[in-house]
Design a protein around this motif. Sequence first.
Motif, PDB file in Angstrom:
ATOM      1  N   TRP A 116      16.853   2.612 -11.868  1.00 11.77           N
ATOM      2  CA  TRP A 116      15.552   2.218 -11.356  1.00 11.77           C
ATOM      3  C   TRP A 116      15.697   1.251 -10.183  1.00 11.77           C
ATOM      4  N   GLY A 117      16.660   0.359 -10.237  1.00 10.84           N
ATOM      5  CA  GLY A 117      16.877  -0.575  -9.131  1.00 10.84           C
ATOM      6  C   GLY A 117      17.124   0.155  -7.819  1.00 10.84           C
ATOM      7  N   ASP A 118      17.886   1.246  -7.875  1.00 14.46           N
ATOM      8  CA  ASP A 118      18.135   2.037  -6.669  1.00 14.46           C
ATOM      9  C   ASP A 118      16.868   2.734  -6.189  1.00 14.46           C
ATOM     10  N   VAL A 119      16.159   3.381  -7.102  1.00 22.52           N
ATOM     11  CA  VAL A 119      14.945   4.106  -6.721  1.00 22.52           C
ATOM     12  C   VAL A 119      13.917   3.133  -6.143  1.00 22.52           C
ATOM     13  N   ARG A 120      13.794   1.983  -6.756  1.00 21.43           N
ATOM     14  CA  ARG A 120      12.876   0.949  -6.263  1.00 21.43           C
ATOM     15  C   ARG A 120      13.263   0.535  -4.845  1.00 21.43           C
ATOM     16  N   SER A 121      14.552   0.287  -4.614  1.00 19.05           N
ATOM     17  CA  SER A 121      15.032  -0.100  -3.277  1.00 19.05           C
ATOM     18  C   SER A 121      14.761   1.006  -2.253  1.00 19.05           C
ATOM     19  N   ALA A 122      14.993   2.251  -2.650  1.00 21.79           N
ATOM     20  CA  ALA A 122      14.740   3.377  -1.744  1.00 21.79           C
ATOM     21  C   ALA A 122      13.258   3.470  -1.407  1.00 21.79           C
ATOM     22  N   PHE A 123      12.395   3.292  -2.408  1.00 23.77           N
ATOM     23  CA  PHE A 123      10.962   3.360  -2.154  1.00 23.77           C
ATOM     24  C   PHE A 123      10.524   2.240  -1.203  1.00 23.77           C
ATOM     25  N   LEU A 124      11.003   1.041  -1.438  1.00 26.49           N
ATOM     26  CA  LEU A 124      10.642  -0.076  -0.557  1.00 26.49           C
ATOM     27  C   LEU A 124      11.147   0.165   0.863  1.00 26.49           C
ATOM     28  N   HIS A 125      12.333   0.739   0.991  1.00 28.44           N
ATOM     29  CA  HIS A 125      12.858   1.075   2.321  1.00 28.44           C
ATOM     30  C   HIS A 125      11.958   2.132   2.978  1.00 28.44           C
ATOM     31  N   TYR A 126      11.613   3.153   2.227  1.00 29.29           N
ATOM     32  CA  TYR A 126      10.711   4.200   2.737  1.00 29.29           C
ATOM     33  C   TYR A 126       9.398   3.585   3.215  1.00 29.29           C
ATOM     34  N   MET A 127       8.813   2.725   2.415  1.00 29.06           N
ATOM     35  CA  MET A 127       7.529   2.119   2.784  1.00 29.06           C
ATOM     36  C   MET A 127       7.655   1.264   4.053  1.00 29.06           C
ATOM     37  N   LYS A 128       8.713   0.517   4.160  1.00 29.38           N
ATOM     38  CA  LYS A 128       8.896  -0.392   5.294  1.00 29.38           C
ATOM     39  C   LYS A 128       9.218   0.343   6.600  1.00 29.38           C
ATOM     40  N   LEU A 150       8.301   4.212 -14.354  1.00 25.58           N
ATOM     41  CA  LEU A 150       8.615   2.833 -13.968  1.00 25.58           C
ATOM     42  C   LEU A 150       7.959   2.484 -12.638  1.00 25.58           C
ATOM     43  N   TRP A 151       7.883   3.468 -11.723  1.00 23.96           N
ATOM     44  CA  TRP A 151       7.177   3.251 -10.467  1.00 23.96           C
ATOM     45  C   TRP A 151       5.712   2.895 -10.750  1.00 23.96           C
ATOM     46  N   LEU A 152       5.091   3.667 -11.646  1.00 22.49           N
ATOM     47  CA  LEU A 152       3.690   3.400 -11.996  1.00 22.49           C
ATOM     48  C   LEU A 152       3.510   2.008 -12.601  1.00 22.49           C
ATOM     49  N   GLU A 153       4.443   1.629 -13.472  1.00 21.51           N
ATOM     50  CA  GLU A 153       4.353   0.305 -14.095  1.00 21.51           C
ATOM     51  C   GLU A 153       4.434  -0.811 -13.064  1.00 21.51           C
ATOM     52  N   GLU A 154       5.315  -0.665 -12.094  1.00 23.05           N
ATOM     53  CA  GLU A 154       5.489  -1.735 -11.106  1.00 23.05           C
ATOM     54  C   GLU A 154       4.496  -1.662  -9.952  1.00 23.05           C
TER      55      GLU A 154
END
Length: 168
Positions: A116-128, A150-154
């Motif tokens: 999840w830490g990786d997916v979260r980092s990738a999503f934040l990179h995508y958004m930025k 987990l994406w939905l939760e956060e």
Amino acid sequence: PPPPDYTQPRYWAALPVRRDAADVVPENDPFGDRQASAPVDVFYIHPTTYRDGDFWNQPLDDAKTNDWTDESVVARQAAVFNACCRVFAPRYRQVASAGVYAPPAMKAADAYEFAWGDVRSAFLHYMKHWNKGRPFIIAGHSQGAGLTNLWLEEFGGDKKLRRQLVAV
């Protein structure tokens, strides 16, 4: 395994700016790959493809797993979005298939947090760097669906993101 650097294209299974497995279109497809003009993005989280038992989480330099992820999953699942969406699919240190079936005492939950830490980092990179206020879809299958939860939760309660979110 060392963490991915999402500024480097090699840590993405699919990016709309290059030729990759997400560009596949079925024979006789009336739409074709329209990523260049797509009004929506999809952030796709792939299922478990790491079958080795050496680690709880996939080393991202594992070419055999990366190739199978691209050929068997990205080409058949993420590519279904290429007629409507730009496709972003990160490589992440996914939980090994043994971890998917491990009993709770084996602490596979730690491996999922790692993924999840990786997916979260990738999503934040995508958004930025790439989203720029565009509407987007979050899609995942199997392990990717669990990480979508987990994406939905956060992020699911974020009002700005909710305005851009088309579907999960």
